[in-house]
Motif scaffolding. Structure first.
Motif, PDB file in Angstrom:
ATOM      1  N   GLU A   1      39.955 -91.669 -26.139  1.00  0.00           N
ATOM      2  CA  GLU A   1      38.767 -92.226 -25.617  1.00  0.00           C
ATOM      3  C   GLU A   1      38.628 -93.444 -26.178  1.00  0.00           C
ATOM      4  OE1 GLU A   1      35.362 -90.102 -26.427  1.00  0.00           O
ATOM      5  OE2 GLU A   1      35.734 -88.156 -25.417  1.00  0.00           O
ATOM      6  N   VAL A   2      39.108 -93.917 -27.407  1.00  0.00           N
ATOM      7  CA  VAL A   2      38.984 -95.008 -28.150  1.00  0.00           C
ATOM      8  C   VAL A   2      39.916 -96.039 -27.558  1.00  0.00           C
ATOM      9  CG1 VAL A   2      39.248 -96.212 -30.168  1.00  0.00           C
ATOM     10  CG2 VAL A   2      38.108 -94.081 -30.234  1.00  0.00           C
ATOM     11  N   LEU A   3      40.970 -95.346 -27.400  1.00  0.00           N
ATOM     12  CA  LEU A   3      42.300 -96.250 -26.653  1.00  0.00           C
ATOM     13  C   LEU A   3      42.123 -96.512 -25.231  1.00  0.00           C
ATOM     14  CD1 LEU A   3      45.320 -94.525 -28.753  1.00  0.00           C
ATOM     15  CD2 LEU A   3      44.166 -97.049 -28.919  1.00  0.00           C
ATOM     16  N   THR A   4      41.279 -95.780 -24.509  1.00  0.00           N
ATOM     17  CA  THR A   4      40.952 -96.291 -23.169  1.00  0.00           C
ATOM     18  C   THR A   4      39.976 -97.424 -23.325  1.00  0.00           C
ATOM     19  OG1 THR A   4      41.042 -94.013 -22.418  1.00  0.00           O
ATOM     20  CG2 THR A   4      39.723 -95.319 -21.088  1.00  0.00           C
ATOM     21  N   GLU A   5      39.098 -97.133 -24.079  1.00  0.00           N
ATOM     22  CA  GLU A   5      38.178 -98.639 -24.377  1.00  0.00           C
ATOM     23  C   GLU A   5      38.976 -99.690 -24.786  1.00  0.00           C
ATOM     24  OE1 GLU A   5      34.837 -98.837 -23.412  1.00  0.00           O
ATOM     25  OE2 GLU A   5      35.176 -96.994 -22.234  1.00  0.00           O
ATOM     26  N   LEU A   6      39.641 -99.429 -26.179  1.00  0.00           N
ATOM     27  CA  LEU A   6      40.389-100.578 -26.896  1.00  0.00           C
ATOM     28  C   LEU A   6      41.785-100.186 -27.121  1.00  0.00           C
ATOM     29  CD1 LEU A   6      37.586-101.053 -29.427  1.00  0.00           C
ATOM     30  CD2 LEU A   6      38.034-102.657 -27.670  1.00  0.00           C
ATOM     31  N   PRO A   7      42.594-100.549 -26.059  1.00  0.00           N
ATOM     32  CA  PRO A   7      44.214-100.035 -26.131  1.00  0.00           C
ATOM     33  C   PRO A   7      44.982-100.836 -27.301  1.00  0.00           C
ATOM     34  CG  PRO A   7      43.565-101.127 -23.829  1.00  0.00           C
ATOM     35  CD  PRO A   7      42.421-101.097 -24.753  1.00  0.00           C
ATOM     36  N   ASP A   8      44.272-101.589 -27.962  1.00  0.00           N
ATOM     37  CA  ASP A   8      44.859-102.180 -29.340  1.00  0.00           C
ATOM     38  C   ASP A   8      44.348-101.942 -30.568  1.00  0.00           C
ATOM     39  OD1 ASP A   8      47.045-103.356 -27.749  1.00  0.00           O
ATOM     40  OD2 ASP A   8      45.961-105.038 -27.128  1.00  0.00           O
ATOM     41  N   ASN A   9      43.329-100.944 -30.454  1.00  0.00           N
ATOM     42  CA  ASN A   9      42.664-100.690 -31.651  1.00  0.00           C
ATOM     43  C   ASN A   9      43.682-100.058 -32.858  1.00  0.00           C
ATOM     44  OD1 ASN A   9      41.285 -98.649 -33.679  1.00  0.00           O
ATOM     45  ND2 ASN A   9      39.598 -99.717 -32.707  1.00  0.00           N
ATOM     46  N   ARG A  10      43.985-100.742 -33.840  1.00  0.00           N
ATOM     47  CA  ARG A  10      45.081-100.345 -34.659  1.00  0.00           C
ATOM     48  C   ARG A  10      44.955 -99.084 -35.709  1.00  0.00           C
ATOM     49  NH1 ARG A  10      44.508-105.944 -37.898  1.00  0.00           N
ATOM     50  NH2 ARG A  10      43.932-104.324 -39.542  1.00  0.00           N
ATOM     51  N   GLU A  11      43.472 -99.073 -35.825  1.00  0.00           N
ATOM     52  CA  GLU A  11      43.114 -97.690 -36.568  1.00  0.00           C
ATOM     53  C   GLU A  11      43.454 -96.500 -35.513  1.00  0.00           C
ATOM     54  OE1 GLU A  11      39.544 -95.319 -38.960  1.00  0.00           O
ATOM     55  OE2 GLU A  11      39.128 -97.479 -38.044  1.00  0.00           O
TER      56      GLU A  11
ATOM     57  N   SER B   1      56.299 -94.627 -31.104  1.00  0.00           N
ATOM     58  CA  SER B   1      55.612 -95.549 -30.051  1.00  0.00           C
ATOM     59  C   SER B   1      54.295 -96.177 -30.485  1.00  0.00           C
ATOM     60  CB  SER B   1      55.616 -94.972 -28.731  1.00  0.00           C
ATOM     61  OG  SER B   1      55.168 -95.482 -27.817  1.00  0.00           O
ATOM     62  N   TYR B   2      53.606 -95.159 -31.151  1.00  0.00           N
ATOM     63  CA  TYR B   2      52.327 -95.612 -31.535  1.00  0.00           C
ATOM     64  C   TYR B   2      52.079 -96.418 -32.818  1.00  0.00           C
ATOM     65  CZ  TYR B   2      49.785 -92.466 -28.243  1.00  0.00           C
ATOM     66  OH  TYR B   2      49.286 -91.634 -27.113  1.00  0.00           O
ATOM     67  N   LEU B   3      52.911 -96.069 -33.514  1.00  0.00           N
ATOM     68  CA  LEU B   3      53.112 -96.899 -35.038  1.00  0.00           C
ATOM     69  C   LEU B   3      53.574 -98.572 -34.637  1.00  0.00           C
ATOM     70  CD1 LEU B   3      52.580 -97.190 -37.887  1.00  0.00           C
ATOM     71  CD2 LEU B   3      54.942 -96.406 -38.189  1.00  0.00           C
ATOM     72  N   THR B   4      54.581 -98.500 -33.560  1.00  0.00           N
ATOM     73  CA  THR B   4      55.293 -99.662 -33.346  1.00  0.00           C
ATOM     74  C   THR B   4      53.834-100.636 -32.461  1.00  0.00           C
ATOM     75  OG1 THR B   4      57.320 -98.847 -32.969  1.00  0.00           O
ATOM     76  CG2 THR B   4      56.714-100.884 -31.812  1.00  0.00           C
ATOM     77  N   ARG B   5      53.079 -99.929 -31.514  1.00  0.00           N
ATOM     78  CA  ARG B   5      52.180-100.409 -30.822  1.00  0.00           C
ATOM     79  C   ARG B   5      51.068-100.891 -31.864  1.00  0.00           C
ATOM     80  NH1 ARG B   5      49.564 -96.786 -26.624  1.00  0.00           N
ATOM     81  NH2 ARG B   5      47.942 -98.365 -26.640  1.00  0.00           N
ATOM     82  N   ALA B   6      50.905-100.127 -33.091  1.00  0.00           N
ATOM     83  CA  ALA B   6      49.825-100.552 -34.044  1.00  0.00           C
ATOM     84  C   ALA B   6      50.409-101.898 -34.738  1.00  0.00           C
ATOM     85  CB  ALA B   6      49.963 -99.556 -34.968  1.00  0.00           C
TER      86      ALA B   6
ATOM     87  N   ALA C   1      49.875-104.757 -32.453  1.00  0.00           N
ATOM     88  CA  ALA C   1      48.398-104.983 -32.634  1.00  0.00           C
ATOM     89  C   ALA C   1      47.903-105.502 -33.549  1.00  0.00           C
ATOM     90  CB  ALA C   1      47.610-103.715 -32.323  1.00  0.00           C
ATOM     91  N   GLY C   2      48.735-105.792 -34.573  1.00  0.00           N
ATOM     92  CA  GLY C   2      48.269-106.336 -35.992  1.00  0.00           C
ATOM     93  C   GLY C   2      48.328-105.692 -37.181  1.00  0.00           C
ATOM     94  N   GLU C   3      48.733-104.408 -37.115  1.00  0.00           N
ATOM     95  CA  GLU C   3      48.666-103.518 -38.181  1.00  0.00           C
ATOM     96  C   GLU C   3      49.548-104.024 -39.516  1.00  0.00           C
ATOM     97  OE1 GLU C   3      47.799-100.241 -40.730  1.00  0.00           O
ATOM     98  OE2 GLU C   3      46.708-101.011 -39.002  1.00  0.00           O
ATOM     99  N   PRO C   4      49.099-104.372 -40.562  1.00  0.00           N
ATOM    100  CA  PRO C   4      50.157-104.922 -41.589  1.00  0.00           C
ATOM    101  C   PRO C   4      51.449-103.880 -41.754  1.00  0.00           C
ATOM    102  CG  PRO C   4      47.724-104.910 -42.388  1.00  0.00           C
ATOM    103  CD  PRO C   4      47.838-104.079 -41.063  1.00  0.00           C
ATOM    104  N   LYS C   5      52.469-104.704 -41.899  1.00  0.00           N
ATOM    105  CA  LYS C   5      53.790-104.152 -42.155  1.00  0.00           C
ATOM    106  C   LYS C   5      53.775-103.928 -43.689  1.00  0.00           C
ATOM    107  CE  LYS C   5      55.936-105.378 -37.806  1.00  0.00           C
ATOM    108  NZ  LYS C   5      56.975-105.963 -37.421  1.00  0.00           N
ATOM    109  N   SER C   6      53.258-103.000 -44.387  1.00  0.00           N
ATOM    110  CA  SER C   6      53.352-102.601 -45.748  1.00  0.00           C
ATOM    111  C   SER C   6      54.337-101.947 -45.953  1.00  0.00           C
ATOM    112  CB  SER C   6      51.924-102.078 -46.151  1.00  0.00           C
ATOM    113  OG  SER C   6      52.217-100.554 -45.589  1.00  0.00           O
TER     114      SER C   6
END
Length: 179
Positions: free
Chosen positions: A50-60, A80-85, A88-93
């Motif tokens: 549901e969240v990703l339908t509204e906001l496909p690039d939501n990192r969390e 795939s999901y981690l790469t998309r994160a 979308a700007g998820e820090p590469k810690s």
């Protein structure tokens, strides 16, 4: 709308964490999650979709979907999901890059094995029903099961099991199925 998204993320996080606790999985060498965890994983997935339908690039949401896919042993989806994160700007810690490497390694390992997690569970059930003990020193029952299930290349599965140290039905059950 933002409150609804935040509420959905919170609910998904809670469902995912509960599912992870109930799954009886370790961090490494995961096996299929326990059946009691599956409703919580399904609920988390529904909320995250549901969240990703509204906001496909939501990192969390993308990171949680990656964790969920990992728990369900769908490593290609988790990657795939981690790469998309990351996109979308998820820090590469250091921690997230290590997780990415482990996902790649596990994805490769499952492909190399040639069995799905469900098939591995069926093989474990079969070996248990046959009463496999330490006295079983061959792979006869495993080979028979592979033939019964019409596995396309049973010898490649046997070779993959042997690469993992399973040279008998007991070792398949103890080290591969229940690892």
């Amino acid at each position: 709308m933002e409150d609804k998204i935040l509420d959905s993320l919170k609910a998904a996080r809670e469902s995912l964490q509960l599912g992870m606790r109930l799954s009886n999985q370790g961090s490494y060498a995961r096996r299929a999650p326990s059946p009691g965890s599956l409703p919580f994983f399904a609920k988390a997935q529904e909320q995250l979709e549901e969240v990703l339908t509204e906001l496909p690039d939501n990192r969390e949401a993308l990171v949680m979907m990656s964790q969920l896919a990992e728990c369900l042993l769908t490593y290609d989806k988790a990657l795939s999901y981690l790469t998309r994160a990351f996109d979308a700007g998820e820090p590469k810690s250091k921690k997230s890059l290590k997780r990415l490497a482990l996902l790649r390694e596990n994805s490769h390992a499952w492909r190399d094995l040639g069995l799905t997690p469900e098939m591995l569970r069926e093989l474990a059930d079969h070996l248990e029903s046959e009463g496999v003990t330490t006295d079983h020193t061959t792979l006869r029952l495993t080979r028979d099961w592979l033939m019964e299930k019409h596995i396309a290349d049973p010898e490649s599965v046997i070779a993959a099991l042997e690469r993992r140290g399973a040279f008998s039905d007991f070792q398949v059950l103890a080290n591969i199925c229940y690892g």
